[in-house]
Design an enzyme around this catalytic site. Sequence first.
Site, short mmCIF file in Angstrom:
data_model
loop_
_atom_site.label_atom_id
_atom_site.label_comp_id
_atom_site.label_asym_id
_atom_site.label_seq_id
_atom_site.Cartn_x
_atom_site.Cartn_y
_atom_site.Cartn_z
N TYR A 66 50.29 3.92 -26.33
CA TYR A 66 51.64 4.34 -25.96
C TYR A 66 51.83 4.16 -24.46
CZ TYR A 66 51.60 6.74 -30.53
OH TYR A 66 51.51 7.04 -31.87
N LEU A 217 62.79 11.98 -39.84
CA LEU A 217 64.16 11.58 -40.21
C LEU A 217 64.29 10.07 -40.32
CD1 LEU A 217 66.50 13.97 -38.18
CD2 LEU A 217 66.11 13.94 -40.64
#
Length: 290
Positions: A66, A217
């Site tokens: 990351y 989501l």
Amino acid sequence: MSTCTTCLSGGTWMLGDRAVTRFGYGAMQLAGPWVMGPPADRDGALAVLREAVDRGITHIDTSDAYGPRVTNELIREALHPYPESLVIATKVGANRDAQGGWPTARRPEDLRRQVHENLRSLGVETLDLVNMRMGDAEGPQPGSVTEAFETLAALQQEGLIRHLGVSNVTAEQVAEARAVAPVVCVQNMYNLAHRHDDDLIEQLAADSIAYVPFFPLGGFSPVQSEALSAVAARLGSTPMSVALAWLLQRSPNILLIAGTSKVAHLRENIVGAGLSLSAEDIAALDGIGR
């Protein structure tokens, strides 16, 4: 720093020999756009990490890929020396290219290098938990996990890794990894709209293995999003809060690693995950993914 784990929804779960809060924090969003480069607000990123620990969160998910290295270095700056209660989970199996892609890197020499890079950037002698990432951006793919997991198991025997997990995998790959070494968690995409791992979650719960869903989501169709929003509106809450609360109530072995780069949003997620869903609410939400 606070150590109040009972203030967080869901209580705790044992990751191997370490008790962690089921409500954790995912650090991926602390890097720049497309998970590349530094954050626009470095002080804000550091504040989110400190707030997470101050709120009693004892499970942080990261990866040296990351940034690359950005989130690990932020975690080290914000929290080192780490509280004894804190478990930092990292991930190996992919590199980053100049275009922001995620080319696979699963040869033994690749994995050894990544483990040592994570050790350096986090500033530790032993990594609490390393997840072996398989598949690709499209999701789990067929293929053997044995050689890669054997490499991580060897590094575990050397004392460089405490616990092992797998990510972006099929149920068959989970079983294959478990035949090599103990697995304490499985990290896959799963949410209200994507229920493909329902059976796997039940199997893992029976064996006291954590299941860590990412993208709570992600991948909702417009119709599914409307259905979730309708439940949230009825409860006077937000879709994200409902989705997180549903995951915590779905199974006791589910651990959340919802990410954010804002302190206010972190606080909202913590409160939202504590939403109490009735049997009627859960029945309506279960219909979204079926």
